[in-house]
Enzyme design. Sequence first.
Site, mmCIF file in Angstrom:
data_model
loop_
_atom_site.group_PDB
_atom_site.id
_atom_site.type_symbol
_atom_site.label_atom_id
_atom_site.label_comp_id
_atom_site.label_asym_id
_atom_site.label_seq_id
_atom_site.Cartn_x
_atom_site.Cartn_y
_atom_site.Cartn_z
ATOM 1 N N VAL A 100 -2.813 -2.128 1.625
ATOM 2 C CA VAL A 100 -1.462 -1.991 1.056
ATOM 3 C C VAL A 100 -0.428 -1.640 2.119
ATOM 4 O O VAL A 100 -0.557 -0.646 2.827
ATOM 5 C CB VAL A 100 -1.451 -0.899 -0.037
ATOM 6 C CG1 VAL A 100 -0.130 -0.915 -0.779
ATOM 7 C CG2 VAL A 100 -2.610 -1.075 -1.003
ATOM 8 N N SER A 101 0.608 -2.479 2.202
ATOM 9 C CA SER A 101 1.642 -2.309 3.226
ATOM 10 C C SER A 101 2.979 -1.921 2.590
ATOM 11 O O SER A 101 3.303 -2.377 1.494
ATOM 12 C CB SER A 101 1.799 -3.627 3.982
ATOM 13 O OG SER A 101 2.971 -3.608 4.767
#
Length: 740
Positions: free
Chosen positions: A278-279
């Site tokens: 997850v960015s």
Amino acid sequence: MATAYGVSGLFLLLSLCLICNGQNTNYIIGAGIADITGPAAEVDMMGYANPAQTSKGIHLRQYSRAFIIADSANKSRIVFVSTDSCMQSQGLKLEIIKRLKSKYGDLYNERNVAISGTHTHSGPGGFHQYLLYDITSLGFVNETFVPLLEGIVASIDKAHNSMKPGNLYVNTGELLESNINRSPTAYLNNPAEERAKYKYNVEKNMTVLRMTDAQNNGIGMINWFAVHCTSMNNTNHLISSDNKGLAAQMFEADMNKGAFPGKGKFVAAFAQSNEGDVSPNTKGPHCMDTGKPCDVPTSTCNGRNELCVSPGPGKDMYDSTRIIAKNQYQKAKILYNDPSNMKLEGPVDFRHTYVDMSNVMVQINQTTKVKTCKPAMGFSFAAGTTDGPGAFNFTQGDTTDNPFWDFVRDFLKKPSPEQLACQHPKPILLDTGEMTVPYAWSPSIVDLQIFRIGQLAIISVPAEFSTMSGRRTRDSITATLKAAGFPANTVTVIAGLTNDYADYVTTYEEYQIQRYEGASTIYGPHTLEAFIQEFNKLADALAKGTPAPKGPTPPNLLDKQLTFLPPVVFDHAPFGKSFGDVVVDADAQYKQGSSVKVTFIGANPRNNVKLEGTFLSVEMLQPDNNWKVVFTDSQWETKFEWKHTSLLLGESEVTITWDIPQTQAPGTYRIQYFGDAKSLDQKISSFTGKSTDFKVMTPKEYIKHKHGMPKSVNRILKKNWQSLYKNKYRKSMSIVNKKH
Ligand code: ZN
């Protein structure tokens, strides 16, 4: 008489109890915060594994936020700590527990203390006991380790000393536009029917734990939300707690009016969850040269990974950090204040065990048993991610070998045939589990831990779990807990990067794709199943009230650590100058919303990390002629930057920037720099530098002051002057004309 005495005594006891225990309080709660900021110069930052990304100053300080929760009878307690660091390290936890045991006996131990990292990629590295994680910081860095150890223990001390009766509430809500999946092709390899259960390919839920005292005043808050702390990218050299640290400072500033960061009573932790894939860089991966989207399966541009970067939502990394922080802060505040949140009631309990994750037999169905592997990193690990691409010619989604790196790898350690088969389809770059020289490269024995606070269960995982890995773990544990007697409204959260660090955990299906996260899933394709199996044993013991096995003892490798980071040799001020002398001074006046920059003759900040202190102050002159500090080095509005001007001569400069808020009170200000210099004979002495006093004005005042008079008056004067000049010019020209 005796009976009457007994009744009144009981009444007295009851009323005392009501006072001591507040009104209807279910728990005893404490919160504490302490500074953990390490060396602000020359130490590689932990996270991007980019040797060029060394610390060169401070934007935001790193803090440790500790919370202690005991049941109302004070029989059982847990400690949850969230630190603004890349992750927790096993060597560090072992030392923290040693310190706590020397102070508190067995009150705090490895079983009931959880220490979690927010995953900021902008803090100094070198605090691990396993070699792989300390390579880019040139080995172990004691200057990073000591502030972490002292700060974390100090935060727990403060929480311990502030414990009082109170209540806890839990609430969960959806936060959008703050995270994306950075390996969507790996996620897509999960079964379609499983994916269909979820609206998004990342977790959008934030879970908030609200802590109040008997009078319903806030004590603290922890929330768990899955997003990498990589809003500040790998070009950043200033220490920063990134989006989660800033969100915490925003929340705390709100609750502790007028207090400096890290100095208020109310403590707000923005803790990490299953953020493996997850960015926060929500614009998605783009090629830096063409601006077009990258090749999705490999995250490359024209076959190379270096140009494929995912920018955040803002105009630059600071703006992106601010936006992602603000989103988390605002959501947390809404959930915190929501009157519909669930009040916790029930026991405080915990289970903990050590597991050798390199050697777990997993029963995946009735007939098949599989095994985890010794740790190993795949080729795609070196490709990095779109949050920070690797520097070599590796690409993500790589399942084929590269002969050059095969050679380098074999020079280190040629993987055994069993290891290659076990880790398949991962092409092994670094066979860290079979590398033991000069000491272990990766952990095998790690902590597994679950806390219970009433209807809340906190699953502390020693790794970065991908979105789906976290979902599977949570679902499985929740089912086990409920089956063994936990209430139907049980809430389960994943606390990521907690206690130790064993890289990433993907699902079996994601592992097959060998993106960065799969390549960094070190115990092989069945890593997740093994974690879920072992966590379920803990969950079962927790729910049934049976003990959990202690497990094997992890090694303490701290006395074996090697370090290649050169020390500060000495500091020197250029000829005719002294430390703290102003090189570039402030202007006489500034308008609100502009920036002040002052440069001083500096010294290496490594000489004194100034734990709980500051390298700078912005001060305002008071009516009584005293100076009042209005900003320090941990605030968003200030930057402390250090650079060598001559490495050979030990000469350096410090630049302090203050972005004046639009709302800053007009008045007289100055900036101070607090440094420490090391002499040739290795003595460290402190010094200060001071800018000249300057004025901060409203934009209106500023224009008036700059031009002496308001613009309208100036315009009239200019007109008159022009006509005067024209007349004079005409006259003089006529004289000239006459002469010729
Ligand atoms: Zn990460």
